[in-house]
Design a protein around this motif. Structure first.
Motif, PDB file in Angstrom:
ATOM      1  N   GLN A  29     -35.137   8.072   4.564  1.00 16.08           N
ATOM      2  CA  GLN A  29     -35.276   9.333   5.299  1.00 16.08           C
ATOM      3  C   GLN A  29     -33.940  10.057   5.471  1.00 16.08           C
ATOM      4  OE1 GLN A  29     -38.075  10.786   5.757  1.00 16.08           O
ATOM      5  NE2 GLN A  29     -39.273   9.051   5.125  1.00 16.08           N
ATOM      6  N   ARG A  30     -32.995   9.794   4.574  1.00 14.75           N
ATOM      7  CA  ARG A  30     -31.714  10.497   4.590  1.00 14.75           C
ATOM      8  C   ARG A  30     -31.652  11.454   3.411  1.00 14.75           C
ATOM      9  NH1 ARG A  30     -28.479   5.029   5.022  1.00 14.75           N
ATOM     10  NH2 ARG A  30     -30.130   4.636   3.563  1.00 14.75           N
ATOM     11  N   ALA A  31     -30.809  12.449   3.533  1.00 18.61           N
ATOM     12  CA  ALA A  31     -30.578  13.381   2.432  1.00 18.61           C
ATOM     13  C   ALA A  31     -29.539  12.767   1.486  1.00 18.61           C
ATOM     14  CB  ALA A  31     -30.065  14.708   2.978  1.00 18.61           C
ATOM     15  N   PRO A  32     -29.551  13.161   0.198  1.00 22.26           N
ATOM     16  CA  PRO A  32     -28.599  12.586  -0.757  1.00 22.26           C
ATOM     17  C   PRO A  32     -27.132  12.708  -0.343  1.00 22.26           C
ATOM     18  CG  PRO A  32     -30.287  13.797  -1.939  1.00 22.26           C
ATOM     19  CD  PRO A  32     -30.504  14.054  -0.468  1.00 22.26           C
ATOM     20  N   ASP A  33     -26.735  13.800   0.286  1.00 24.41           N
ATOM     21  CA  ASP A  33     -25.348  13.965   0.705  1.00 24.41           C
ATOM     22  C   ASP A  33     -25.012  13.191   1.978  1.00 24.41           C
ATOM     23  OD1 ASP A  33     -24.899  15.611  -1.442  1.00 24.41           O
ATOM     24  OD2 ASP A  33     -24.787  17.461  -0.289  1.00 24.41           O
ATOM     25  N   ARG A  34     -26.004  12.532   2.570  1.00 22.45           N
ATOM     26  CA  ARG A  34     -25.783  11.827   3.842  1.00 22.45           C
ATOM     27  C   ARG A  34     -26.140  10.339   3.740  1.00 22.45           C
ATOM     28  NH1 ARG A  34     -25.094  15.622   8.003  1.00 22.45           N
ATOM     29  NH2 ARG A  34     -25.563  17.713   7.311  1.00 22.45           N
ATOM     30  N   LEU A  35     -25.900   9.751   2.575  1.00 22.53           N
ATOM     31  CA  LEU A  35     -26.261   8.352   2.381  1.00 22.53           C
ATOM     32  C   LEU A  35     -25.442   7.393   3.231  1.00 22.53           C
ATOM     33  CD1 LEU A  35     -26.940   8.200  -1.448  1.00 22.53           C
ATOM     34  CD2 LEU A  35     -28.587   8.180   0.421  1.00 22.53           C
ATOM     35  N   THR A  36     -24.255   7.780   3.637  1.00 24.52           N
ATOM     36  CA  THR A  36     -23.436   6.901   4.466  1.00 24.52           C
ATOM     37  C   THR A  36     -23.807   6.982   5.949  1.00 24.52           C
ATOM     38  OG1 THR A  36     -21.721   8.587   4.633  1.00 24.52           O
ATOM     39  CG2 THR A  36     -21.493   6.973   2.849  1.00 24.52           C
ATOM     40  N   ASP A  37     -24.620   7.960   6.328  1.00 22.18           N
ATOM     41  CA  ASP A  37     -25.080   8.074   7.718  1.00 22.18           C
ATOM     42  C   ASP A  37     -26.097   6.970   8.000  1.00 22.18           C
ATOM     43  OD1 ASP A  37     -23.587  10.366   7.783  1.00 22.18           O
ATOM     44  OD2 ASP A  37     -25.293  11.742   7.949  1.00 22.18           O
ATOM     45  N   PRO A  38     -26.187   6.510   9.245  1.00 22.09           N
ATOM     46  CA  PRO A  38     -27.229   5.538   9.583  1.00 22.09           C
ATOM     47  C   PRO A  38     -28.610   6.178   9.468  1.00 22.09           C
ATOM     48  CG  PRO A  38     -26.077   6.258  11.557  1.00 22.09           C
ATOM     49  CD  PRO A  38     -25.370   6.882  10.386  1.00 22.09           C
ATOM     50  N   GLU A  39     -29.619   5.337   9.320  1.00 25.69           N
ATOM     51  CA  GLU A  39     -30.982   5.873   9.245  1.00 25.69           C
ATOM     52  C   GLU A  39     -31.293   6.616  10.534  1.00 25.69           C
ATOM     53  OE1 GLU A  39     -34.179   3.440   7.896  1.00 25.69           O
ATOM     54  OE2 GLU A  39     -32.908   2.389   6.463  1.00 25.69           O
ATOM     55  N   PRO A  40     -32.028   7.717  10.426  1.00 28.65           N
ATOM     56  CA  PRO A  40     -32.340   8.500  11.630  1.00 28.65           C
ATOM     57  C   PRO A  40     -33.238   7.717  12.582  1.00 28.65           C
ATOM     58  CG  PRO A  40     -33.530   9.347   9.727  1.00 28.65           C
ATOM     59  CD  PRO A  40     -32.608   8.281   9.227  1.00 28.65           C
ATOM     60  N   PRO A  41     -33.087   7.969  13.891  1.00 29.55           N
ATOM     61  CA  PRO A  41     -33.936   7.266  14.858  1.00 29.55           C
ATOM     62  C   PRO A  41     -35.382   7.707  14.739  1.00 29.55           C
ATOM     63  CG  PRO A  41     -32.654   8.974  15.938  1.00 29.55           C
ATOM     64  CD  PRO A  41     -32.185   8.919  14.518  1.00 29.55           C
TER      65      PRO A  41
END
Length: 66
Positions: A29-41
Motif C-alpha cells: 500500500q505504498r507508492a513507488p517513490d515511497r518504498l522506504t516509508d513504513p507501511e501506512p497504518p
C-alpha cells in the motif's frame, strides 16, 4: 482548443500521483517513490481523513489527519 501543453500537464500530474501518492497493493500500500516509508497504518472506524483533488477532481488523494 488545447495545444501540446495541456496533455503534457495532464500526463505529468498523473505520473506524480501514480508514483508518489497512489497506493500499490504489491508494494504494501505504498507508492513507488515511497518504498522506504513504513507501511501506512490501518484506518479505524473514526479515523479522520482529508481529501485533495487533482486534475479538476478526476483524481482524489486521501490522507489521515492526526
Amino acid at each position: 482548443m488545447t495545444g501540446e501543453r495541456h496533455p503534457r500537464l495532464v500526463v505529468s500530474e498523473y505520473a506524480e500521483h501514480y508514483n508518489r501518492h497512489r497506493p500499490h497493493r504489491s508494494l504494501g500500500q505504498r507508492a513507488p517513490d515511497r518504498l522506504t516509508d513504513p507501511e501506512p497504518p490501518i484506518a479505524r472506524n473514526h479515523t479522520r481523513t482529508s481529501r485533495h483533488d487533482r486534475l479538476g477532481g478526476l483524481i482524489h488523494e486521501y490522507s489521515q489527519v492526526a
